[in-house]
Structures are given as C-alpha cells and as structure tokens.
Design an enzyme around this catalytic site. Sequence first.
Site, PDB file in Angstrom:
ATOM      1  N   VAL A  19      12.774   9.353  24.562  1.00  0.00           N
ATOM      2  CA  VAL A  19      13.327  10.695  24.785  1.00  0.00           C
ATOM      3  C   VAL A  19      12.406  11.501  25.686  1.00  0.00           C
ATOM      4  O   VAL A  19      12.854  12.236  26.568  1.00  0.00           O
ATOM      5  CB  VAL A  19      13.547  11.423  23.442  1.00  0.00           C
ATOM      6  N   LYS A  22      12.963  10.572  29.293  1.00  0.00           N
ATOM      7  CA  LYS A  22      14.195  11.181  29.811  1.00  0.00           C
ATOM      8  C   LYS A  22      14.008  12.672  30.064  1.00  0.00           C
ATOM      9  O   LYS A  22      14.506  13.212  31.057  1.00  0.00           O
ATOM     10  CB  LYS A  22      15.344  10.946  28.834  1.00  0.00           C
ATOM     11  N   HIS A 100       7.300  14.604  22.744  1.00  0.00           N
ATOM     12  CA  HIS A 100       8.008  14.949  21.516  1.00  0.00           C
ATOM     13  C   HIS A 100       7.412  14.165  20.342  1.00  0.00           C
ATOM     14  O   HIS A 100       6.894  13.064  20.504  1.00  0.00           O
ATOM     15  CB  HIS A 100       9.498  14.618  21.630  1.00  0.00           C
ATOM     16  N   HIS A 245      19.489  11.540  19.017  1.00  0.00           N
ATOM     17  CA  HIS A 245      18.475  10.784  19.754  1.00  0.00           C
ATOM     18  C   HIS A 245      18.413   9.320  19.344  1.00  0.00           C
ATOM     19  O   HIS A 245      17.723   8.533  19.974  1.00  0.00           O
ATOM     20  CB  HIS A 245      17.107  11.437  19.560  1.00  0.00           C
ATOM     21  N   GLU A 251      23.569   9.845  26.310  1.00  0.00           N
ATOM     22  CA  GLU A 251      24.130  10.544  27.465  1.00  0.00           C
ATOM     23  C   GLU A 251      25.661  10.552  27.429  1.00  0.00           C
ATOM     24  O   GLU A 251      26.300  11.437  28.004  1.00  0.00           O
ATOM     25  CB  GLU A 251      23.659   9.885  28.770  1.00  0.00           C
ATOM     26  N   ARG A 291      12.953  25.331  19.778  1.00  0.00           N
ATOM     27  CA  ARG A 291      14.346  25.348  19.331  1.00  0.00           C
ATOM     28  C   ARG A 291      14.330  25.507  17.820  1.00  0.00           C
ATOM     29  O   ARG A 291      13.735  24.682  17.113  1.00  0.00           O
ATOM     30  CB  ARG A 291      15.082  24.067  19.720  1.00  0.00           C
ATOM     31  N   GLY A 312      13.886  18.511  23.139  1.00  0.00           N
ATOM     32  CA  GLY A 312      14.334  17.649  24.220  1.00  0.00           C
ATOM     33  C   GLY A 312      14.818  18.442  25.417  1.00  0.00           C
ATOM     34  O   GLY A 312      15.455  19.488  25.282  1.00  0.00           O
ATOM     35  N   TYR A 316      21.358  15.749  28.047  1.00  0.00           N
ATOM     36  CA  TYR A 316      22.247  15.945  26.907  1.00  0.00           C
ATOM     37  C   TYR A 316      21.599  16.776  25.794  1.00  0.00           C
ATOM     38  O   TYR A 316      22.189  16.955  24.725  1.00  0.00           O
ATOM     39  CB  TYR A 316      22.673  14.588  26.325  1.00  0.00           C
TER      40      TYR A 316
END
Length: 349
Positions: A19, A22, A100, A245, A251, A291, A312, A316
């Site tokens: 993740v 990405k 992360h 995830h 995606e 978040r 993230g 997406y």
Amino acid sequence: MHRLKVGIIFGGCSEEHPVSVKSAREVAESLDREKYEPYFIGITKNGAWRLYEGPDGDWENGSSSRPVVLSPDRSVHGLLVLADGKYEAVSLDVVFPVLHGRFGEDGAIQGLMDLSGIPYVGCDVQSSALCMDKSLAYIIVRDAGIATPNFRTVAQDEDVDPDQFVFPVFVKPARSGSSFGVTKVHSKDELPSAVEAARNYDSKILIEEAVAGSEIGCAVLGNGTDLFVGEVDQIALSHGFFRIHQEATPEDGSENSTMIVPADIPAESRALVQETAKAVYRALGCRGLARVDLFLKNDGEVVLNEVNTLPGLTSYSRYPRMMAAAGLPLAEVIDRLVSLARTGDDDER
C-alpha cells in the site's frame, strides 16, 4: 526558481508495504516538479534503504539504485548516499514519510527524523505512537469527553475467558494498520482462533464491542486549531466488515463495500462528525494530516473507531477522495503538508 528538496520515503517492513508503494506512486505523479526536487528513498521488505529514481515498476529489484541512509547527524541535515565506495551528503529541506503501519505510523521513523533535525510531514513521535495503539488512543479520547467503544486489552500470554464478553465483538491487534489480523467474532467458540490471528501481528490484543452504526470517515489537514476537513465519507457494506487494503485488486473496488463521498447523512450529522474528528485530532496531538474513522449510531451519537496518522494516498484511498470532494486535489494537499511541516519545525525551534 529554487526547488525544495523533498525526501519521499516509501515501502517499509510492515504488512502495509504494498500500500505504501502505491501511495508513493500517487504522490510522485501529483508532485509539482517545478516546486520540488524529489529524492525517492525506498525501504525494501527486508529493511534495506536505497535511493531510487522513483517507486515505479520493479523498483525493489532494480539495479540502478544506491544504498542510502538518513543521517541522524544534524550537521548533515539529510541523506548519506553511497557511491564509488564513498558517502555523498545530500541535504534535504523536508521529508515526506509515505509509510503506513509499523515503523511508519508508530513513531519509529519520526524519531529518526527528529534526531536528524529535518522537518517532516505528519504527526510527531508522541501522537504517532498514541494513535497507533488503539487502546491508548481510546483512553485519551474518552478522557476528552468523546465516546469510544467499550474494550479490553489482552497481553501476550494471557488466557481469555469467552464468558466475559457479549457478542459480537471485534478482535484486533492493538498496534497494527488497516484491518490486518482483525476478526469479527459472533460467538464464544470463535474467540480463541480470532485471538491467535491477531497475535500474528501484535503481542497486545484488543477485544472491543461491535458498535451498531454507519462507518464514517473524516480527513483532517492542519496544525493546532487551524484545521481543514474534507467531505465526510461513508462505508456502505453488503456483508462482513471494511478491509479494502486486503482485496486482491483494490483499484477495482471492494467485494463487500462501497465508499460514498459525500456521506449520505443529514447536514447536522455531517457537522457533528467533522467537529468530533477535529476534537479527536487535537486531543491526540496530531499535526499535518490524519484520517479519523468514526461510527455514526442510529441515535446520532458519534463514536471513535480509529485514527490513521499517515492514511493511504492511493488512487482508491479514502483520504484523497475526501479532500478532492472538498475541492482540494492531492497536488494541493502535498503543497499544504510540506508548508505545514516546515512551518511546524520553525515553531518548535
């Protein structure tokens, strides 16, 4: 025009390595190269630090990378890159840790950057560690007058008596990202295997009540009292619980959930969610971004779920979607985060 030198750290040794890669790709695409000179520091799954041209393709097995470390020596204020048997110093203006989970959101990398004296995007050591440990976050947030689920922590070798709980409950690692190791337990017979699954990710386990309500998220950006919040989102579930995830191809969407932005909730509930998210953010000492995930119960009460201090940033992911819906594309989010990191560092000095 002087370009700021930005070290973008990605990859890492946690279960959220893919993740992170990405997210870094999305940041790389959104980065304004007229403003910033990026240095992409990839951490392999084995923990090796290397300087890459970017997070694209098969970067981890690429031959053009060079060994690199972030120097804790404040006189260097940046990277030490190995080339031709010698280390070359590269100064950095700011670091963006696009990491992360463990070693990315738990205060580990933040401690190294504090030693280095380089401004960095996101929460500091203390707030990162607090938010990463869900039980500690609950205690602090509850003390601030904000509702949390009822919960109990379980130590590494502690036996768990299933008769203590009213089911369903959630069993989860206390200090892990996303939904890795999380199980919704419907009966006491399922509890032992759920605890063992969680122990694959952490020695400290959290068993908490299942809150009946909608899963709501709020993206927060800023320092101190000057906070900007994105549009509230809502997770619509067909079954099970939200764990995007861990999809094979996230995606393309999730097999059991749909993200609704803006959330399909009344205006007064939206305002309450945003104010609660800001209160949680401030109570835990967050800065830069986070978040805040919440539950909106049928009676209108808002309950904390968890806080992600480096959410993230993929195509997406929820955080950039909420910010974009509020009129803030990722490129502008990055600009604000870099500015906040550098301003915050000046304030602390």
